[in-house]
Write a protein that holds these residues in place. Structure first.
Motif, mmCIF file in Angstrom:
data_model
loop_
_atom_site.group_PDB
_atom_site.id
_atom_site.type_symbol
_atom_site.label_atom_id
_atom_site.label_comp_id
_atom_site.label_asym_id
_atom_site.label_seq_id
_atom_site.Cartn_x
_atom_site.Cartn_y
_atom_site.Cartn_z
ATOM 1 N N ILE A 67 49.413 40.391 47.259
ATOM 2 C CA ILE A 67 48.909 41.126 45.965
ATOM 3 C C ILE A 67 49.211 40.085 44.949
ATOM 4 O O ILE A 67 48.721 39.952 44.075
ATOM 5 N N LEU A 68 50.510 39.934 44.864
ATOM 6 C CA LEU A 68 51.276 39.039 43.764
ATOM 7 C C LEU A 68 50.918 37.317 43.839
ATOM 8 O O LEU A 68 51.266 36.883 42.812
ATOM 9 N N GLY A 69 50.490 37.160 44.715
ATOM 10 C CA GLY A 69 50.370 35.655 45.038
ATOM 11 C C GLY A 69 51.706 34.718 45.102
ATOM 12 O O GLY A 69 51.614 33.769 44.786
ATOM 13 N N LEU A 74 39.308 48.985 35.908
ATOM 14 C CA LEU A 74 38.176 49.935 36.175
ATOM 15 C C LEU A 74 36.887 49.114 35.746
ATOM 16 O O LEU A 74 35.829 49.287 36.600
ATOM 17 N N LEU A 75 36.922 47.980 34.934
ATOM 18 C CA LEU A 75 35.496 47.334 34.473
ATOM 19 C C LEU A 75 35.392 46.585 35.691
ATOM 20 O O LEU A 75 34.245 46.416 36.236
ATOM 21 N N LEU A 119 36.289 46.892 38.804
ATOM 22 C CA LEU A 119 35.875 47.732 39.840
ATOM 23 C C LEU A 119 34.350 48.092 39.860
ATOM 24 O O LEU A 119 33.717 48.241 40.748
ATOM 25 N N ASN A 120 33.855 48.497 38.399
ATOM 26 C CA ASN A 120 32.665 48.945 38.280
ATOM 27 C C ASN A 120 31.613 47.884 38.608
ATOM 28 O O ASN A 120 30.486 48.204 39.303
ATOM 29 N N ASP A 121 31.824 46.822 38.389
ATOM 30 C CA ASP A 121 31.191 45.333 38.795
ATOM 31 C C ASP A 121 30.887 45.340 40.483
ATOM 32 O O ASP A 121 29.826 44.998 40.525
ATOM 33 N N SER A 122 31.956 45.653 40.904
ATOM 34 C CA SER A 122 31.776 45.459 42.439
ATOM 35 C C SER A 122 31.728 47.044 43.439
ATOM 36 O O SER A 122 32.083 47.179 44.387
ATOM 37 N N TRP A 123 31.429 48.085 42.529
ATOM 38 C CA TRP A 123 31.542 49.429 42.791
ATOM 39 C C TRP A 123 30.408 49.621 44.300
ATOM 40 O O TRP A 123 31.003 50.055 45.238
ATOM 41 N N HIS A 124 29.313 48.911 44.301
ATOM 42 C CA HIS A 124 28.517 49.005 45.254
ATOM 43 C C HIS A 124 28.804 48.517 46.660
ATOM 44 O O HIS A 124 28.598 49.082 47.824
ATOM 45 N N ARG A 125 30.046 47.540 46.589
ATOM 46 C CA ARG A 125 30.526 46.969 47.961
ATOM 47 C C ARG A 125 31.932 47.838 48.205
ATOM 48 O O ARG A 125 32.039 48.043 49.497
ATOM 49 N N VAL A 126 32.494 48.337 47.280
ATOM 50 C CA VAL A 126 33.846 49.126 47.426
ATOM 51 C C VAL A 126 33.613 50.473 47.869
ATOM 52 O O VAL A 126 34.423 50.973 48.384
ATOM 53 N N ARG A 127 32.648 51.137 47.099
ATOM 54 C CA ARG A 127 32.667 52.656 47.552
ATOM 55 C C ARG A 127 32.537 53.082 48.957
ATOM 56 O O ARG A 127 33.010 54.119 49.406
ATOM 57 N N LYS A 161 34.100 51.353 51.160
ATOM 58 C CA LYS A 161 35.298 51.100 52.230
ATOM 59 C C LYS A 161 36.246 52.540 52.281
ATOM 60 O O LYS A 161 35.965 53.358 51.692
ATOM 61 N N ASP A 162 37.299 52.157 52.980
ATOM 62 C CA ASP A 162 38.246 53.391 53.235
ATOM 63 C C ASP A 162 38.961 53.644 51.893
ATOM 64 O O ASP A 162 39.310 55.073 51.911
ATOM 65 N N ASN A 163 39.241 52.913 51.405
ATOM 66 C CA ASN A 163 40.274 53.280 50.167
ATOM 67 C C ASN A 163 39.963 52.388 48.856
ATOM 68 O O ASN A 163 40.551 51.432 48.719
ATOM 69 N N PRO A 164 39.105 52.833 48.086
ATOM 70 C CA PRO A 164 38.705 52.108 47.095
ATOM 71 C C PRO A 164 39.876 52.106 45.762
ATOM 72 O O PRO A 164 40.010 51.111 45.046
ATOM 73 N N GLU A 165 40.691 53.244 45.755
ATOM 74 C CA GLU A 165 41.898 53.219 44.976
ATOM 75 C C GLU A 165 42.838 52.179 45.312
ATOM 76 O O GLU A 165 43.346 51.500 44.489
ATOM 77 N N SER A 166 43.062 51.696 46.447
ATOM 78 C CA SER A 166 43.821 50.666 46.783
ATOM 79 C C SER A 166 43.146 49.228 46.312
ATOM 80 O O SER A 166 44.088 48.464 45.859
ATOM 81 N N TYR A 167 42.045 49.092 46.300
ATOM 82 C CA TYR A 167 41.412 47.904 45.776
ATOM 83 C C TYR A 167 41.654 47.787 44.291
ATOM 84 O O TYR A 167 41.928 46.618 43.929
#
Length: 157
Positions: A126-128, A36-37, A39-47, A49-55
């Motif tokens: 996801i796992l690389g 969540l930390l 996500l907070n840093d990139s929230w302006h880009r992610v919010r 999008k279709d699915n921030p939870e997936s991110y």
């Protein structure tokens, strides 16, 4: 949707997801908090999008893999359950106990495949890891979950 609203709405689901990945309530809370930390840093880009939870779930899975890669040589895992452990209200009981016995990579693959319903390609990204590694880890995990030592001993008698 604002970041705080997202955390209020999906925070408990993310904590449960972290618990499924880590098998430990404290590690799950740390994993969710770190994700969540980020996500907070990139929230302006992610919010937008279709699915921030997936991110954020992708962040959590990658962070979890990163943690166990760093800790696998330093940490000695035990079967002891800590006092006051987290209990999922949507628990499947014995299944979660059996999942906790799997190695971390196998557990992550099983959770992403069956709990998150992701394809082999998505899990690999996801796992690389490669798609072949995803399939082999899933095979090994399912084999371990299907075959119990007690059953084998009874079958050999």
């Amino acid at each position: 949707m604002e970041f705080e609203d997202f955390v209020r709405a999906r925070g408990s689901a993310l904590l449960r997801y972290g618990y499924v990945l880590t098998g430990n309530a404290d590690d799950a809370a740390d994993l969710a908090q770190e994700a969540l930390l980020k996500l907070n840093d990139s929230w302006h880009r992610v919010r937008d999008k279709d699915n921030p939870e997936s991110y954020v779930r992708t962040i959590m899975a990658r962070q979890h893999i990163s943690w166990w890669r760093r800790r696998r040589l330093k940490e000695h895992l035990t079967d002891d359950v800590p006092e006051g452990s987290y209990v999922d209200s949507h628990s499947f009981g014995e299944l979660w106990k059996e999942l906790a016995t799997l190695p971390r990579k196998q557990r992550a693959v099983v959770v992403l495949r069956y709990y998150e319903d992701l394809s082999d390609q998505e899990i690999a990204e996801i796992l690389g890891i490669s798609r072949g590694t995803v399939r082999s880890q899933a095979f090994r995990a399912l084999h371990t979950l299907r075959v119990k030592p007690g059953i084998l001993e009874r079958g050999q008698s």
